[in-house]
Design an enzyme around this catalytic site. Structure first.
Site, PDB file in Angstrom:
ATOM      1  N   GLN A 140      -8.349  14.489  19.441  1.00  0.00           N
ATOM      2  CA  GLN A 140      -7.353  15.570  18.981  1.00  0.00           C
ATOM      3  C   GLN A 140      -9.391  16.638  19.309  1.00  0.00           C
ATOM      4  O   GLN A 140      -8.496  17.452  20.128  1.00  0.00           O
ATOM      5  CB  GLN A 140      -8.358  15.303  18.151  1.00  0.00           C
ATOM      6  CG  GLN A 140      -7.320  16.876  17.123  1.00  0.00           C
ATOM      7  CD  GLN A 140      -6.442  16.310  15.375  1.00  0.00           C
ATOM      8  OE1 GLN A 140      -5.608  15.912  15.499  1.00  0.00           O
ATOM      9  NE2 GLN A 140      -7.634  17.142  14.901  1.00  0.00           N
ATOM     10  N   ARG A 321     -40.782   1.863 -10.221  1.00  0.00           N
ATOM     11  CA  ARG A 321     -41.908   3.107  -9.798  1.00  0.00           C
ATOM     12  C   ARG A 321     -42.190   3.957 -11.385  1.00  0.00           C
ATOM     13  O   ARG A 321     -41.430   3.972 -12.451  1.00  0.00           O
ATOM     14  CB  ARG A 321     -41.013   3.913  -9.254  1.00  0.00           C
ATOM     15  CG  ARG A 321     -41.975   5.639  -9.242  1.00  0.00           C
ATOM     16  CD  ARG A 321     -41.213   6.415  -7.978  1.00  0.00           C
ATOM     17  NE  ARG A 321     -42.193   7.457  -7.666  1.00  0.00           N
ATOM     18  CZ  ARG A 321     -42.013   8.874  -7.836  1.00  0.00           C
ATOM     19  NH1 ARG A 321     -40.379   8.815  -7.744  1.00  0.00           N
ATOM     20  NH2 ARG A 321     -42.441   9.880  -7.778  1.00  0.00           N
ATOM     21  N   GLY A 412     -41.948  11.154  -2.113  1.00  0.00           N
ATOM     22  CA  GLY A 412     -41.929  11.349  -1.076  1.00  0.00           C
ATOM     23  C   GLY A 412     -41.470   9.694  -0.467  1.00  0.00           C
ATOM     24  O   GLY A 412     -41.526   9.702   0.850  1.00  0.00           O
ATOM     25  N   GLU A 435     -11.798  15.748  10.769  1.00  0.00           N
ATOM     26  CA  GLU A 435     -10.685  16.047  10.355  1.00  0.00           C
ATOM     27  C   GLU A 435     -10.495  17.150   9.840  1.00  0.00           C
ATOM     28  O   GLU A 435      -9.947  17.868   9.257  1.00  0.00           O
ATOM     29  CB  GLU A 435     -10.003  15.115   9.856  1.00  0.00           C
ATOM     30  CG  GLU A 435      -9.644  13.633  10.720  1.00  0.00           C
ATOM     31  CD  GLU A 435      -8.970  13.974  11.539  1.00  0.00           C
ATOM     32  OE1 GLU A 435      -8.291  14.314  12.115  1.00  0.00           O
ATOM     33  OE2 GLU A 435      -9.544  13.334  13.164  1.00  0.00           O
TER      34      GLU A 435
END
Length: 682
Positions: A140, A321, A412, A435
């Site tokens: 398209q 963490r 990071g 689209e």
């Protein structure tokens, strides 16, 4: 393996959660059988060397493409070996979790030919397509036009003498562009081209089935020029051969026009669809309806999965963490407990849970519309177009934003490919322009909203009972409740409060947009479309919450209600500029609080704190294996840093102590600097 603090933190977080992930998986995957199918496919694929992901970060683009082809081949071998159904193969592609050249064949090419091809075309190719005896794509977008389908330049001129169409690219800008799997893979394609009748009349874009390559040696057929458009930004979609194509007077049989809705007689007479709205779906091609719905549904499924991946990885890493403040035991604080982190990540988790239901709804709605369309019933077309346009904008925008939020929350290390989130972000970032650019699709949503507003309020040709799900928010105007703002006494803990204010916001903005038809501000359509879609989704989320006891039940229903409520509250918070502009939130009168949004924000904080102990259990509910996530930092056992260390050792640069460029570049550079500094030797 000896346990470490990361693993201890993950185990403790899992123990704290009160939800049963197994129960959530059944809910999220649509039933026990569906979940077991997914689990079986993940086990099958992860144990096969063809789907190993260990070397993926170090491959060139050419190697990525060749690996993708090998995975496609092996997938269909597994289909034959294990008797997988066509639906299970599609699911397997999603489980693989990587963009593959086969995706557009399944998501657009096959369903478009099946739904819009003539009986003659389908009798010749339908089984070949289903068995992947030919591979297809959907052409398209052009170099010069994408969203504006009406302005596409590729032509299909009918030649009555030979009963053929001649496909031609008259200009450079008419070159088909960005087409997935076109560059090197596809043998056939559905081409969107302007139909030119023998009289010279241009009757607009239609769809045509075109063979691109030989089935003997895969060489291009005469008159066709095809290639790959090159590497994409941030190395996204590296394994997919997005391509370009130009056609030089290429002839195809008359029967290869997709003529379920419109056709050309052997003599060259144009046969219009039996219904005007079918002309919209057929004469204007499948865009923006069938192809848009198909691609939006497929795209939403991919975005849905990617958001789940991103949320799982980021929340798991934030759980193990530790950074910053020291706790009483001497350990640094878990990052997930910082307000600036959980305030960002828990809404991402809520979005993932909402998108799952929206994706499921969209597939059901498309199937229902297709069956009605096949019988000539066009009543659902306009509603489907408005809904898919709005959801496409919402989901693609929120999902890509959420992936970047997840990546940044990881600090990071989130920038490492081994973290896994950045790679997903790069693959799904272009969804905002698939689209149609999102800002262009906003106009489609606003157009439908204004049409409904005029019928209900201006001309009064429709009643509240005639409102569709995408326009139901307008009931607040007729019932006169729009003018009454939400008062502080109305609890934000009640989902109805958020739903009401989001509906009133949408109605007020549509009404204002109607007053400014001739000269709206530049960002008006974007804001109005966003408010309309937010209201539509809010009502659906309210239904999900109401139905939670039946669909899930138990403790899981209690927790999920809070998670879905968080989606409603944060959506209202995101719309506060509009809500306050239209005075939809009254100020407190007794507490002395000047900020009318304070209670909303504090409810969000409290809800986040209540959901925080459930975060790991909720992400476990998605049911992803470590192979599926492919993230050193998002491991199920929490052993993030050891996993990251092991992955880094696989870097090819680390295979030699002295790099290959030392003698040619580093050493001369050092010697030059030492010489200029007057120090021959150190």
């Amino acid at each position: 393996m000896a346990s470490n603090q990361n693993m201890t933190d993950m185990a403790r977080a899992r123990q704290q959660s009160s939800v049963d992930p197994a129960k959530l998986r059944v809910f999220l995957w649509g039933g026990q059988r569906a979940w077991q199918t997914k689990e079986r496919l993940a086990s099958l694929l992860s144990s096969d060397p063809a789907f190993d992901k260990a070397q993926r970060p170090f491959l060139t683009r050419k190697e990525m493409y060749q690996r993708a082809l090998a995975m496609m081949k092996r997938l269909f071998e597994l289909k034959d070996e294990h008797g997988l159904s066509a639906g299970q193969v599609v699911l397997a592609v999603n489980v693989i979790g990587e963009p593959l050249p086969i995706v557009l064949h399944n998501a657009a090419f096959e369903p478009i030919v099946r739904s819009q091809g003539s009986p003659e075309l389908k009798s010749q190719f339908e089984e070949l397509i289903a068995q992947h005896g030919i591979l297809g794509c959907y052409l398209q977008t052009e170099l010069g036009h994408g969203t504006n389908v009406a302005a596409l330049e590729t032509t299909a001129t009918y030649i009555p003498e030979t009963r053929e169409f001649e496909i031609h690219s008259p200009t450079l800008t008419s070159s088909k562009w960005w087409v997935g799997a076109l560059g090197k893979t596809s043998t056939h394609g559905v081409v969107q081209a302007r139909l030119i009748l023998p009289s010279g009349e241009d009757v607009g874009p239609h769809l045509f089935f075109v063979q691109l390559r030989s089935l003997e040696d895969h060489r291009l057929l005469p008159g066709i020029t095809i290639g790959d458009v090159g590497p994409k930004a941030m190395a996204g979609y590296a394994a997919v051969d997005n391509g370009y194509a130009r056609f030089h007077h290429v002839r195809i049989p008359r029967e290869w026009m997709l003529s379920a809705f419109a056709s050309v007689s052997p003599e060259g007479r144009y046969v219009k669809p039996p219904h005007a709205k079918l002309s919209y779906a057929g004469v204007n091609g499948v865009h923006p309806l069938n192809a848009s719905v198909l691609s939006s549904s497929s795209e939403m499924e991919g975005l849905m999965m990617s958001t789940q991946h991103g949320a799982t990885i980021a929340i798991r890493y934030a759980t193990v963490r530790r950074q910053g403040e020291k706790e009483s035991g001497g350990l640094e604080r878990q990052v997930i407990t910082y307000p600036s982190v959980y305030y960002r990540l828990l809404p991402v988790l809520a979005h993932a849970y909402v998108f799952i239901i929206l994706g499921r709804d969209l597939w059901k709605a498309f199937s229902h519309m297709s069956s009605r369309l096949a019988s000539g019933d066009t009543s659902l077309l306009a509603e489907m177009h408005a809904t898919t346009s709005g959801l496409k904008v919402l989901v693609s925008t929120v999902a890509t934003d959420d992936l970047e939020i997840a990546r940044r929350s990881m600090g990071g290390h989130g920038f490492s490919d081994f973290a896994g989130v950045g790679r997903i972000y790069a693959d799904y970032l272009p969804s905002a322009t698939y689209e149609g650019d999102n800002f262009v699709l906003d106009q489609q949503v606003v157009r439908a909203a204004l049409k409904a507003y005029d019928a209900l309020v201006v001309h009064r040709t429709r009643s509240v009972s005639d409102l569709t799900p995408s326009t139901s928010y307008l009931h607040t105007l007729v019932q006169g409740s729009q003018a009454s703002p939400v008062s502080p006494s109305e609890s934000w803990d009640d989902p109805k409060t958020s739903i009401s204010i989001l509906e009133k916001r949408a109605a007020a903005m549509v009404e204002e947009r109607a007053k400014q038809r001739s000269d709206p501000d530049a960002g008006s359509d974007h804001r109005v479309a966003g408010a309309v879609t937010d209201a539509f989704v809010a009502v659906r989320v309210g239904e999900i919450i109401q139905d939670m006891e039946r669909t899930v039940g138990g403790r899981e229903a209690f927790v999920l209600k809070k998670l879905y409520l968080l989606h409603l509250l944060t959506t209202a918070e995101r719309g506060l500029a509009d809500i306050l502009s239209f005075n939809l939130l009254s100020r407190p009168t007794s507490s002395g609080e000047a900020d009318p949004s304070k209670e909303l924000r504090m409810t969000i904080k409290r809800l986040c704190l209540e959901l925080l102990p459930e975060a790991i259990g909720l992400t476990d509910g998605f049911g992803f294996t470590d192979w599926e996530l492919d993230s050193a930092l998002g491991r199920y056992d929490g052993n993030a840093y050891e996993a990251l260390w092991r992955r880094v050792q696989m870097e090819p640069l680390n295979k030699t102590e002295v790099p290959d460029g030392y003698v040619e570049s580093i050493k001369p550079l050092l010697e030059r600097g030492q010489r200029l500094a007057g120090r021959a030797k150190l």
